[in-house]
Write a protein that holds these residues in place. Structure first.
Motif, PDB file in Angstrom:
ATOM      1  N   TRP A  61       0.940  -1.387  -0.035  1.00  0.00           N
ATOM      2  CA  TRP A  61       0.336   0.352   0.285  1.00  0.00           C
ATOM      3  C   TRP A  61       1.116   1.517   0.074  1.00  0.00           C
ATOM      4  N   GLN A  62       2.042   1.372   0.518  1.00  0.00           N
ATOM      5  CA  GLN A  62       2.612   2.686   1.349  1.00  0.00           C
ATOM      6  C   GLN A  62       3.934   2.652  -0.800  1.00  0.00           C
ATOM      7  N   HIS A  63       3.804   2.474  -1.235  1.00  0.00           N
ATOM      8  CA  HIS A  63       4.050   1.943  -3.013  1.00  0.00           C
ATOM      9  C   HIS A  63       3.213   2.737  -3.611  1.00  0.00           C
ATOM     10  N   LEU A  68       1.257   8.135  -6.027  1.00  0.00           N
ATOM     11  CA  LEU A  68       0.058   8.496  -6.609  1.00  0.00           C
ATOM     12  C   LEU A  68       0.446  10.279  -5.725  1.00  0.00           C
ATOM     13  N   LYS A  69       0.962   9.654  -5.633  1.00  0.00           N
ATOM     14  CA  LYS A  69       1.626  11.753  -4.882  1.00  0.00           C
ATOM     15  C   LYS A  69       2.762  12.115  -5.593  1.00  0.00           C
ATOM     16  N   THR A  70       3.019  11.387  -6.106  1.00  0.00           N
ATOM     17  CA  THR A  70       4.079  11.923  -7.189  1.00  0.00           C
ATOM     18  C   THR A  70       3.220  12.700  -8.720  1.00  0.00           C
ATOM     19  N   LYS A  75      -3.148  17.454 -15.615  1.00  0.00           N
ATOM     20  CA  LYS A  75      -2.990  17.080 -17.091  1.00  0.00           C
ATOM     21  C   LYS A  75      -2.684  15.459 -17.140  1.00  0.00           C
ATOM     22  N   GLU A  76      -1.534  15.456 -15.555  1.00  0.00           N
ATOM     23  CA  GLU A  76      -1.448  14.446 -15.386  1.00  0.00           C
ATOM     24  C   GLU A  76      -2.276  13.175 -15.015  1.00  0.00           C
ATOM     25  N   TRP A  77      -3.343  13.801 -14.015  1.00  0.00           N
ATOM     26  CA  TRP A  77      -4.278  12.749 -13.246  1.00  0.00           C
ATOM     27  C   TRP A  77      -5.250  12.493 -14.382  1.00  0.00           C
ATOM     28  N   PHE A  78      -5.536  13.487 -15.369  1.00  0.00           N
ATOM     29  CA  PHE A  78      -5.942  13.202 -16.272  1.00  0.00           C
ATOM     30  C   PHE A  78      -5.063  11.796 -17.248  1.00  0.00           C
ATOM     31  N   LEU A  79      -3.851  11.721 -17.804  1.00  0.00           N
ATOM     32  CA  LEU A  79      -3.493  10.743 -18.661  1.00  0.00           C
ATOM     33  C   LEU A  79      -3.880   9.428 -17.583  1.00  0.00           C
ATOM     34  N   PHE A  80      -3.593   9.466 -16.244  1.00  0.00           N
ATOM     35  CA  PHE A  80      -3.497   8.269 -15.218  1.00  0.00           C
ATOM     36  C   PHE A  80      -4.979   7.304 -15.066  1.00  0.00           C
ATOM     37  N   ILE A  81      -5.823   8.625 -15.926  1.00  0.00           N
ATOM     38  CA  ILE A  81      -7.427   7.654 -15.573  1.00  0.00           C
ATOM     39  C   ILE A  81      -7.723   7.197 -16.863  1.00  0.00           C
ATOM     40  N   LEU A 175       3.161   7.504 -18.619  1.00  0.00           N
ATOM     41  CA  LEU A 175       3.307   8.615 -16.654  1.00  0.00           C
ATOM     42  C   LEU A 175       4.558   7.058 -15.929  1.00  0.00           C
ATOM     43  N   ALA A 176       4.979   5.874 -15.798  1.00  0.00           N
ATOM     44  CA  ALA A 176       5.668   5.251 -15.708  1.00  0.00           C
ATOM     45  C   ALA A 176       4.595   4.387 -14.456  1.00  0.00           C
ATOM     46  N   VAL A 177       3.522   3.895 -14.933  1.00  0.00           N
ATOM     47  CA  VAL A 177       2.961   3.450 -13.714  1.00  0.00           C
ATOM     48  C   VAL A 177       3.424   2.626 -12.984  1.00  0.00           C
TER      49      VAL A 177
END
Length: 295
Positions: A61-63, A68-70, A75-81, A175-177
């Motif tokens: 969970w911590q990882h 998510l804090k990065t 724009k980054e949240w849009f690309l993430f979703i 985004l290197a998710v």
């Protein structure tokens, strides 16, 4: 440095994981009278609870929260979703297709999409392609051309799979998710959708009134969790190239499952082009290099 014992263990776990993924292909039939869409919704739900348990056991969970804090801006949240609907659609067709006579077409899509990824890597990321990769692409292209010439078109389900997954992985790569972060985020976002869908289409009522679903639905979650766990173990024990090669076993197992268990009448016509557009490209791209290097 990986030892021979680690490689052997990793190979066994990778094969087992891909075999379990092929078993999930049958759940569309096993879970009847649930419809394909209802089964897909239940799979998202059971995957969510299974993955929550897996992440908790592995203390990841911590990882997830650290990544998510990065994400700093809209724009980054849009690309993430953005990739989430793509994954949801792929889960849907994976469970829906066997119930609706398109299981083989989806299986062929899983064979072809790595070829699409190679082309994307070459022309969008300027990655070099070996002669074997070019040969695999040409064989796959000839198979598709034959389908269009012989039958007038290639199945929309095949295109849905082979053209749907590349944007998902490319957006995640941008985004290197981390894989487990991306998957649990996708399931969290899909959860409200499947809950509403199950309520609206009667999926909860069907599950409550059919006793066999009381153990088959948890089994769906258990197999999903086991497959994901084995995949994670294999990824840690195997060289990246060998791990990637063994992942191609999933569509092989899917095809075997389809022709032996589902036994569709469409298999006869599809066998003509199967070797040129799926198995032959697979052998050229993945088996031939190992025969050359270790033979």
């Amino acid at each position: 440095m990986l030892t021979t014992n680690q490689t052997s263990q990793g190979t066994i776990t990778a094969v087992a994981a891909n075999f379990l993924y092929s078993l999930l292909f049958l759940f569309g039939l096993l879970l009847q009278p649930l419809s394909g869409t209802q089964v897909a919704s239940w799979r998202v739900l059971t995957m969510f609870f299974s993955l929550v348990l897996l992440v908790s056991v592995l203390k990841q969970w911590q990882h997830i929260f650290d990544y998510l804090k990065t994400l700093k801006n809209a724009k980054e949240w849009f690309l993430f979703i953005l990739p989430t609907p793509i994954l949801g659609a792929q889960i849907w067709i994976f469970m829906w297709a066997p119930v609706n006579g398109l299981g083989l077409e989806v299986t062929l899509g899983y064979f072809l999409y790595p070829m699409i990824m190679i082309v994307v890597g070459r022309f969008f990321y300027n990655e070099d392609m070996s002669l074997l990769q070019w040969a695999a692409i040409i064989c796959a292209g000839l198979g598709i051309a034959y389908d269009i010439f012989e039958y007038g078109a290639i199945s929309w389900a095949t295109l849905f799979v082979c053209l749907g997954y590349p944007p998902y992985y490319l957006l995640r790569r941008k985004l290197a998710v981390p894989s487990i972060t991306g998957l649990i985020s996708d399931l969290v976002l899909l959860l409200p959708v499947v809950l509403v869908a199950l309520y609206m289409n009667g999926g909860f009522e069907v599950a409550i009134t059919n006793h066999k679903l009381w153990y088959l639905l948890p089994l769906l979650g258990i197999i999903s969790t086991a497959a994901m766990s084995l995949t994670m173990v294999a990824s840690q024990k195997l060289p990246v190239s060998l791990f990637g090669t063994l992942c191609y076993l999933e569509p092989v197992f899917l095809f075997i499952t389809f022709v032996t268990v589902l036994q569709s009448c469409s298999v006869k016509g599809a066998k003509i082009t199967l070797l040129s557009r799926t198995v032959v490209p697979y052998l050229i791209q993945n088996v031939a290099p190992y025969l050359r290097d270790y033979g």
